[in-house]
Motif scaffolding. Structure first.
Motif, PDB file in Angstrom:
ATOM      1  N   ARG A 248       4.966  31.771  31.457  1.00  0.00           N
ATOM      2  CA  ARG A 248       4.218  30.807  32.386  1.00  0.00           C
ATOM      3  C   ARG A 248       4.925  29.954  33.291  1.00  0.00           C
ATOM      4  N   LEU A 249       5.732  29.345  32.465  1.00  0.00           N
ATOM      5  CA  LEU A 249       6.637  28.035  33.408  1.00  0.00           C
ATOM      6  C   LEU A 249       7.422  29.074  34.232  1.00  0.00           C
ATOM      7  N   ALA A 250       8.010  30.222  33.970  1.00  0.00           N
ATOM      8  CA  ALA A 250       8.942  30.893  34.682  1.00  0.00           C
ATOM      9  C   ALA A 250       8.367  31.443  35.921  1.00  0.00           C
ATOM     10  N   ILE A 251       6.915  31.718  35.717  1.00  0.00           N
ATOM     11  CA  ILE A 251       6.251  32.505  37.057  1.00  0.00           C
ATOM     12  C   ILE A 251       5.804  30.978  37.805  1.00  0.00           C
ATOM     13  N   ALA A 252       5.512  29.886  37.558  1.00  0.00           N
ATOM     14  CA  ALA A 252       4.812  28.630  37.996  1.00  0.00           C
ATOM     15  C   ALA A 252       6.264  28.106  39.004  1.00  0.00           C
ATOM     16  N   ALA A 253       7.505  28.172  38.540  1.00  0.00           N
ATOM     17  CA  ALA A 253       8.614  27.707  38.800  1.00  0.00           C
ATOM     18  C   ALA A 253       9.044  28.388  40.231  1.00  0.00           C
ATOM     19  N   ARG A 254       8.707  29.490  40.367  1.00  0.00           N
ATOM     20  CA  ARG A 254       9.174  30.431  41.462  1.00  0.00           C
ATOM     21  C   ARG A 254       8.331  30.370  42.547  1.00  0.00           C
ATOM     22  N   GLY A 255       7.215  29.784  42.719  1.00  0.00           N
ATOM     23  CA  GLY A 255       6.812  29.421  44.090  1.00  0.00           C
ATOM     24  C   GLY A 255       5.015  29.506  43.801  1.00  0.00           C
ATOM     25  N   THR A 256       4.350  29.356  45.054  1.00  0.00           N
ATOM     26  CA  THR A 256       3.083  29.255  44.850  1.00  0.00           C
ATOM     27  C   THR A 256       2.404  30.542  44.970  1.00  0.00           C
ATOM     28  N   LEU A 257       1.186  30.921  44.255  1.00  0.00           N
ATOM     29  CA  LEU A 257       0.693  32.218  44.304  1.00  0.00           C
ATOM     30  C   LEU A 257      -0.879  32.321  45.311  1.00  0.00           C
ATOM     31  N   GLY A 268       4.377  24.861  45.009  1.00  0.00           N
ATOM     32  CA  GLY A 268       4.853  25.348  43.899  1.00  0.00           C
ATOM     33  C   GLY A 268       4.905  24.169  42.868  1.00  0.00           C
ATOM     34  N   THR A 269       5.595  24.456  41.847  1.00  0.00           N
ATOM     35  CA  THR A 269       5.486  23.422  40.533  1.00  0.00           C
ATOM     36  C   THR A 269       7.166  23.114  40.187  1.00  0.00           C
ATOM     37  N   ALA A 270       7.066  21.597  40.317  1.00  0.00           N
ATOM     38  CA  ALA A 270       8.358  21.137  40.229  1.00  0.00           C
ATOM     39  C   ALA A 270       8.681  21.042  38.449  1.00  0.00           C
ATOM     40  N   VAL A 271       9.858  21.281  38.187  1.00  0.00           N
ATOM     41  CA  VAL A 271      10.250  21.098  36.575  1.00  0.00           C
ATOM     42  C   VAL A 271      11.104  20.026  36.377  1.00  0.00           C
ATOM     43  N   LEU A 272      10.654  19.411  35.508  1.00  0.00           N
ATOM     44  CA  LEU A 272      11.530  18.275  34.881  1.00  0.00           C
ATOM     45  C   LEU A 272      12.900  18.659  34.275  1.00  0.00           C
ATOM     46  N   GLU A 274      16.298  18.527  32.094  1.00  0.00           N
ATOM     47  CA  GLU A 274      16.739  17.975  30.870  1.00  0.00           C
ATOM     48  C   GLU A 274      17.697  16.681  31.149  1.00  0.00           C
ATOM     49  N   GLY A 275      17.155  15.743  30.634  1.00  0.00           N
ATOM     50  CA  GLY A 275      17.700  14.327  30.890  1.00  0.00           C
ATOM     51  C   GLY A 275      17.281  13.534  32.007  1.00  0.00           C
ATOM     52  N   ASP A 276      16.466  14.140  32.733  1.00  0.00           N
ATOM     53  CA  ASP A 276      15.646  13.548  34.071  1.00  0.00           C
ATOM     54  C   ASP A 276      14.557  12.841  33.393  1.00  0.00           C
ATOM     55  N   THR A 277      14.047  11.919  34.154  1.00  0.00           N
ATOM     56  CA  THR A 277      12.785  11.380  34.063  1.00  0.00           C
ATOM     57  C   THR A 277      11.592  11.305  35.077  1.00  0.00           C
ATOM     58  N   PRO A 278      10.362  11.413  34.830  1.00  0.00           N
ATOM     59  CA  PRO A 278       9.399  11.240  36.007  1.00  0.00           C
ATOM     60  C   PRO A 278       9.660  10.261  36.905  1.00  0.00           C
ATOM     61  N   ALA A 293       5.900  19.847  35.731  1.00  0.00           N
ATOM     62  CA  ALA A 293       6.208  20.591  34.245  1.00  0.00           C
ATOM     63  C   ALA A 293       7.417  20.231  33.519  1.00  0.00           C
ATOM     64  N   VAL A 294       6.932  19.643  32.313  1.00  0.00           N
ATOM     65  CA  VAL A 294       8.012  19.351  31.227  1.00  0.00           C
ATOM     66  C   VAL A 294       8.029  20.474  30.212  1.00  0.00           C
ATOM     67  N   PRO A 295       9.283  21.205  30.280  1.00  0.00           N
ATOM     68  CA  PRO A 295       9.451  22.407  29.352  1.00  0.00           C
ATOM     69  C   PRO A 295       9.260  22.185  27.954  1.00  0.00           C
TER      70      PRO A 295
END
Length: 358
Positions: A248-257, A268-272, A274-278, A293-295
């Motif tokens: 799911r995450l791989a699809i959502a991270a690619r763009g808007t459907l 789209g969907t932003a992906v956090l 590693e090591g970053d914070t909201p 999205a937090v993987p």
């Protein structure tokens, strides 16, 4: 604006209007059928198109007056003459029977070009998962061809509203009662509302794909990450599947459907990372992402999200969970996204949603 359209049928005079309210509310309350202010329904009577008002929620159809009358003959004339007044349809509202001053749905012209009395347009997740594919037409044909009583057409993505109405009118053969909209949703049309609802059920069953299982969200970890940031956990825990299922995450991270994701959650969907914070993401972004999205853990929603954003966050998980990881997909282009966010009709709809944000 027209002040009359002959003998005007009111919502109280025709038992089909009780069905319109009932079925609209049922569709609006089912997150697998439509979400937030998405979707619209209508009923034609005596030259008048009773259609859902822009920005209103189908789920509230039995609690609020969400339908208004539009004079059908002049609207159809405008559509066929390429008169841009058909885009908003406000010039064709029967003003005397619209005491609340409601504005017609952005899809009013779509409802007008289909000749059947009852027209239902929804964003059901089974359909969206199919029409987001690059091979959508073949996918649909394999499942709908040969089904008794179904005459379907497919329209690749076109901007909603008048452009879509013109395209439907151009490509749909006589008797069409099911229209599949690329990167958008489903329209069904019938002589009665009950028959239209049965079409939704039949098409939904034919296109259905079971959702992939996904681990539950890590609520504790998400709450800790959200601390001190403008983000919060979503209202519906089903939304977390977008980030806990790698496919799911791989699809959502690619763009808007589909369009309503852009309207309610942005591009789209932003992906956090590693090591970053909201908190850091929000601080450095000119426009902080509404959905983060937090993987492996789940998703967070910005506190300034429009009313309806939570419903669209769940819809993303439902749609992407029904798409195979290796499926060929067609995403909205940057130009198509910009066309939506700068469109007057969607600015108006967002203004209504903004008044009710959490």
């Amino acid at each position: 604006m027209p002040t009359g359209a002959g003998p005007l049928t009111t919502l109280q005079d025709d038992p089909e209007f009780a069905s319109l309210r009932r079925f609209s509310a049922r569709l609006g309350k089912d997150p697998l059928r439509t979400q937030a202010a998405g979707g619209n329904t209508s009923l034609k009577r005596d030259g008048v198109l009773w259609v859902k008002a822009s920005g209103t929620w189908l789920a509230e159809a039995e609690e609020r007056d969400i339908f208004l009358p539009v004079s059908l003959p002049p609207l159809l004339d405008a559509i066929h003459a390429n008169d841009e007044r058909a885009a908003k349809a406000t010039d064709f509202v029967v003003a005397d029977a619209n005491p609340l001053g409601l504005r017609p749905s952005v899809e009013t012209s779509v409802h007008a070009v289909l000749p059947q009395d009852a027209v239902l347009h929804i964003h059901c997740v089974e359909t969206v998962a199919r029409v987001a594919r690059a091979d959508a037409r073949d996918q649909i044909a394999a499942r709908l061809d040969g089904l008794d009583g179904i005459i379907w057409s497919y329209v690749p993505y076109v901007k909603p509203g008048l452009p879509l109405a013109r395209e439907i009118d151009a490509v749909s053969p006589p008797g069409t009662n099911v229209v599949l909209l690329g990167n958008h949703g489903l329209i069904v049309a019938a002589d009665t509302l009950e028959a239209a609802v049965r079409l939704i059920e039949r098409v939904g069953e034919a296109l259905a794909e079971p959702a992939r299982p996904a681990p539950a969200g890590d609520l504790g970890a998400l709450q800790a990450l959200a601390e001190g940031s403008p983000y919060r956990l979503p209202d519906d825990p089903a939304a977390h599947a977008t980030a806990t299922d790698p496919a799911r995450l791989a699809i959502a991270a690619r763009g808007t459907l589909y369009p309503d994701h852009v309207v309610f959650l942005g591009s789209g969907t932003a992906v956090l990372a590693e090591g970053d914070t909201p908190a850091a993401v929000a601080k450095r972004a000119a426009l902080p992402p509404m959905l983060l999205a937090v993987p492996g853990k789940g998703v967070l929603i910005h506190r300034d999200v429009l009313r309806g954003g939570d419903a669209l966050a769940r819809a993303l998980a439902e749609v992407t969970g029904r798409i195979a990881a290796d499926a060929p997909l067609r995403f909205l282009t940057i130009d198509e996204e910009q066309e939506l966010v700068t469109w007057d009709a969607e600015i108006y709809r967002r203004s209504l949603a903004g008044a009710s944000k959490r």
